[in-house]
Write a protein that holds these residues in place. Structure first.
Motif, PDB file in Angstrom:
ATOM      1  N   PRO A  30       0.680  -1.137  -0.198  1.00 39.53           N
ATOM      2  CA  PRO A  30       0.049   0.034  -0.032  1.00 39.53           C
ATOM      3  C   PRO A  30       0.898   1.552  -0.200  1.00 39.53           C
ATOM      4  N   ARG A  31       0.200   2.247  -0.231  1.00 41.72           N
ATOM      5  CA  ARG A  31       0.756   3.842  -0.424  1.00 41.72           C
ATOM      6  C   ARG A  31       0.917   4.476   1.130  1.00 41.72           C
ATOM      7  N   LEU A  32       1.872   4.863   1.554  1.00 41.09           N
ATOM      8  CA  LEU A  32       2.139   5.763   2.689  1.00 41.09           C
ATOM      9  C   LEU A  32       2.068   7.205   2.144  1.00 41.09           C
ATOM     10  N   ALA A  33       1.139   7.809   2.502  1.00 42.11           N
ATOM     11  CA  ALA A  33       0.746   9.177   1.995  1.00 42.11           C
ATOM     12  C   ALA A  33       1.204  10.366   3.396  1.00 42.11           C
ATOM     13  N   VAL A  34       1.927  11.289   2.777  1.00 37.18           N
ATOM     14  CA  VAL A  34       2.231  12.255   4.019  1.00 37.18           C
ATOM     15  C   VAL A  34       1.524  13.510   3.593  1.00 37.18           C
ATOM     16  N   ARG A  35       0.785  14.190   4.672  1.00 32.36           N
ATOM     17  CA  ARG A  35       0.138  15.410   4.453  1.00 32.36           C
ATOM     18  C   ARG A  35       0.961  16.418   5.647  1.00 32.36           C
ATOM     19  N   ARG A  36       1.698  17.289   5.227  1.00 31.62           N
ATOM     20  CA  ARG A  36       2.119  18.381   6.012  1.00 31.62           C
ATOM     21  C   ARG A  36       1.214  19.644   6.336  1.00 31.62           C
ATOM     22  N   THR A  37       1.135  20.227   7.407  1.00 31.92           N
ATOM     23  CA  THR A  37       0.602  21.364   7.778  1.00 31.92           C
ATOM     24  C   THR A  37       1.413  22.220   8.355  1.00 31.92           C
ATOM     25  N   LEU A  38       1.228  23.585   8.662  1.00 31.68           N
ATOM     26  CA  LEU A  38       2.226  24.312   9.237  1.00 31.68           C
ATOM     27  C   LEU A  38       2.485  23.870  10.893  1.00 31.68           C
ATOM     28  N   ALA A  95       5.567  -3.886   3.791  1.00 31.09           N
ATOM     29  CA  ALA A  95       6.121  -3.025   2.665  1.00 31.09           C
ATOM     30  C   ALA A  95       5.065  -1.927   2.174  1.00 31.09           C
ATOM     31  N   VAL A  96       5.825  -0.753   2.042  1.00 33.54           N
ATOM     32  CA  VAL A  96       4.840   0.378   1.488  1.00 33.54           C
ATOM     33  C   VAL A  96       5.655   1.181   0.170  1.00 33.54           C
ATOM     34  N   VAL A  97       5.014   1.760  -0.418  1.00 36.05           N
ATOM     35  CA  VAL A  97       5.189   2.946  -1.388  1.00 36.05           C
ATOM     36  C   VAL A  97       5.421   4.162  -0.801  1.00 36.05           C
ATOM     37  N   PHE A  98       6.280   4.813  -0.852  1.00 38.46           N
ATOM     38  CA  PHE A  98       6.124   6.428  -0.073  1.00 38.46           C
ATOM     39  C   PHE A  98       5.856   7.451  -0.958  1.00 38.46           C
ATOM     40  N   GLU A 114      12.483   8.237   7.755  1.00 40.63           N
ATOM     41  CA  GLU A 114      13.301   7.619   8.450  1.00 40.63           C
ATOM     42  C   GLU A 114      12.806   6.833   9.658  1.00 40.63           C
ATOM     43  N   GLY A 115      11.937   7.566  10.395  1.00 45.64           N
ATOM     44  CA  GLY A 115      11.220   6.855  11.779  1.00 45.64           C
ATOM     45  C   GLY A 115      10.624   5.716  11.049  1.00 45.64           C
ATOM     46  N   ALA A 116       9.710   5.656  10.014  1.00 49.62           N
ATOM     47  CA  ALA A 116       9.103   4.662   9.522  1.00 49.62           C
ATOM     48  C   ALA A 116      10.088   3.380   9.316  1.00 49.62           C
ATOM     49  N   ARG A 117      11.347   3.733   8.544  1.00 45.40           N
ATOM     50  CA  ARG A 117      11.953   2.755   8.223  1.00 45.40           C
ATOM     51  C   ARG A 117      12.655   2.220   9.686  1.00 45.40           C
ATOM     52  N   GLU A 118      12.882   3.005  10.746  1.00 49.63           N
ATOM     53  CA  GLU A 118      13.451   2.401  11.822  1.00 49.63           C
ATOM     54  C   GLU A 118      12.589   1.498  12.604  1.00 49.63           C
ATOM     55  N   GLY A 119      11.235   1.843  12.301  1.00 52.10           N
ATOM     56  CA  GLY A 119      10.003   1.047  12.707  1.00 52.10           C
ATOM     57  C   GLY A 119       9.601  -0.292  12.199  1.00 52.10           C
ATOM     58  N   GLY A 120      10.655  -0.515  10.982  1.00 55.96           N
ATOM     59  CA  GLY A 120      10.448  -1.657  10.212  1.00 55.96           C
ATOM     60  C   GLY A 120       9.567  -1.858   8.989  1.00 55.96           C
ATOM     61  N   LEU A 121       9.185  -0.673   8.427  1.00 58.05           N
ATOM     62  CA  LEU A 121       8.461  -0.677   7.267  1.00 58.05           C
ATOM     63  C   LEU A 121       9.724  -0.513   6.077  1.00 58.05           C
ATOM     64  N   GLN A 122       9.344  -1.189   4.953  1.00 57.02           N
ATOM     65  CA  GLN A 122      10.240  -1.162   3.972  1.00 57.02           C
ATOM     66  C   GLN A 122       9.556  -0.426   2.716  1.00 57.02           C
ATOM     67  N   PHE A 123      10.604   0.457   2.114  1.00 52.74           N
ATOM     68  CA  PHE A 123      10.150   1.385   1.061  1.00 52.74           C
ATOM     69  C   PHE A 123      11.272   1.778   0.523  1.00 52.74           C
TER      70      PHE A 123
END
Length: 123
Positions: A30-38, A95-98, A114-123
């Protein structure tokens, strides 16, 4: 809206559309989507085939703020990456797609990855 801010937003949306042409989440990856606000970050794991959100975490939630509210925004993003990795592993996702959402891979977006990779997710 100021002209510069409008151009910046339009550029980010164009970058995101360009990336989304190739980045798709499948049930296996699946897709790991990021949303950033201020002030906050939202991370969501999405299966684009069934159009369902599998996992979602945010720095604005009360329990997250109770634990990590005193940290800087970049440190909170790294903790958010660890948290989404833990919740994804609990649902059997390894495993995810970033999908950086058109944001530059720098600062809070990079810290979350980096936190997600350290947590064990692969992408």
């Amino acid at each position: 809206m100021a002209v510069i801010a409008k151009k910046r937003l339009e550029s980010r949306i164009a970058r995101h559309a360009r990336v989304r042409k190739t980045v798709n989440g499948t049930p296996e990856r699946p897709r790991l989507a990021v949303r950033r606000t201020l002030s906050n970050m939202i991370a969501q794991i999405i299966d684009d085939v069934s159009h369902k959100s599998l996992v979602q975490v945010s720095t604005s939630s009360k329990d997250f703020q109770a634990k990590f509210g005193e940290l800087t925004k970049t440190e909170q993003s790294k903790k958010l990456g660890n948290l989404i990795a833990d919740e994804a592993k609990a649902k059997g996702i390894s495993a995810v797609v970033f999908d950086r959402g058109g944001y530059i891979y720098h600062g809070r977006v990079q810290a979350l990855a980096e936190g997600a990779r350290e947590g064990g997710l692969q992408f």
